[in-house]
Enzyme design. Structure first.
Site, short mmCIF file in Angstrom:
data_model
loop_
_atom_site.label_atom_id
_atom_site.label_comp_id
_atom_site.label_asym_id
_atom_site.label_seq_id
_atom_site.Cartn_x
_atom_site.Cartn_y
_atom_site.Cartn_z
N SER A 282 0.82 -1.19 0.00
CA SER A 282 0.00 0.00 0.00
C SER A 282 0.87 1.26 0.00
O SER A 282 1.67 1.45 -0.90
CB SER A 282 -0.95 -0.04 1.21
N ASP B 75 -5.96 -3.46 -1.73
CA ASP B 75 -4.88 -3.14 -0.78
C ASP B 75 -4.21 -4.39 -0.20
O ASP B 75 -4.87 -5.26 0.37
CB ASP B 75 -5.45 -2.30 0.35
#
Length: 304
Positions: free
Chosen positions: A41, A155
């Site tokens: 991320s 993510d």
């Protein structure tokens, strides 16, 4: 110290991950050479910017944003898969990054995403850099996911918030990890701005969009309730996954920053977060090097 070659791992964490920039500043300032990098991320983003030599360009971009700029970059989408497209911010980044292939970077790089369709972890070690970062950063239900053939990528914090097993770690390299998802603390490194209402307004607008898409009634759901549940759930999951990772991989140097150092979307506080990362890593380096000197002294005394 002698060897200062490191394999660096950067965690997920939304805006908190901007502290990674300061951590990198402190490491390079103290003579550490980053020879490989992996991230999830926001960690994949900062790591990717460093790997392609554009970290200072990204720093200039992100620190120039005020609260209204952050709001404008959140291009809202009427979709059940996410409420922010993410196109605006990545188009801005493409201006200074351009088209870069991971396999052509000057050092080994890996970005971690999660495949919701197949319930697997996806590790990018080749292909378009910005595409990999975009996939790794798609917070479920917030940022629209990335589709890749039969995969739906979101993510990487869902599966691996601190991907130590995916960094290239040859013998002799120190393993250094920066985790910005550590447990909450009462001692905040950065005081909150009580007058900061922009994000609350943004959340309210997002909540209205979300309710209109899902058929919910705006008056029946509190804005802060939705985001608190999402954030706290994600925090808990990432913390547990990080603990599990640390049981199997022990870094030589580990910097932990509390999850309440900033909210996920506090990108307008970039300068403060970068400074916090720098100060915290500098302190961690000093402790690490002091410990190394003490061990060398003990070894010398044994010889005598």
């Amino acid at each position: 110290m002698g060897n200062k070659k490191i394999s660096l791992v950067l965690s997920s964490g939304g805006a908190r991950g901007l502290a990674h920039i300061g951590a990198i500043d402190a490491l390079t300032e103290h003579g550490y050479e980053i020879k490989a990098i992996a991230g999830t991320s926001m960690g994949s983003l900062v790591g990717g910017m460093y790997a392609c030599g554009k970290l200072n360009h990204f720093r200039d971009f992100i620190t120039s944003l005020n609260r209204l700029d952050v709001y404008r970059l959140m291009d809202l989408a009427v979709s059940k898969t996410g409420i922010i497209k993410g196109e605006k911010v990545f188009n801005e980044m493409k201006h200074f990054v351009g088209s870069v292939l991971i396999e052509e970077l000057p050092l080994p790089y890996a970005a971690v995403a999660a495949d919701l369709s197949n319930h697997t972890e996806v590790v990018f070690t080749s292909g378009d850099l910005l595409y990999a970062i975009r996939a790794s950063s798609s917070i479920p239900s917030v940022l629209m996911p990335v589709t890749q053939e039969k995969a739906l990528l979101v993510d990487g914090g869902l599966v691996n918030p601190l991907p130590m097993e995916h960094v290239f770690h040859p013998k002799g390299n120190l393993l250094v990890a920066v985790n910005v998802n550590a447990p909450r603390t009462d001692v905040l490194l950065i005081p909150k701005n009580k007058e900061d209402n922009m994000m609350n307004k943004t959340r309210r607008l997002i909540n209205e969009k979300w309710n209109s898409v899902t058929g919910g009634h705006p008056k029946r759901t509190k804005v802060t309730g939705i985001f608190n549940i999402m954030n706290n759930s994600f925090e808990l999951m990432q913390h547990k996954l990080t603990l599990n990772s640390l049981e199997h991989h022990q870094p030589d140097m580990l910097l932990n920053l509390p999850v309440n150092i900033a909210d996920t979307f506090d990108f307008h506080r970039a300068a403060e977060l970068i400074e916090a990362g720098y100060v915290a890593m500098k302190s961690e380096i000093e402790k690490f090097e002091k410990k190394g000197k003490s061990e060398k002294t003990r070894e010398a005394l044994k010889v005598v």
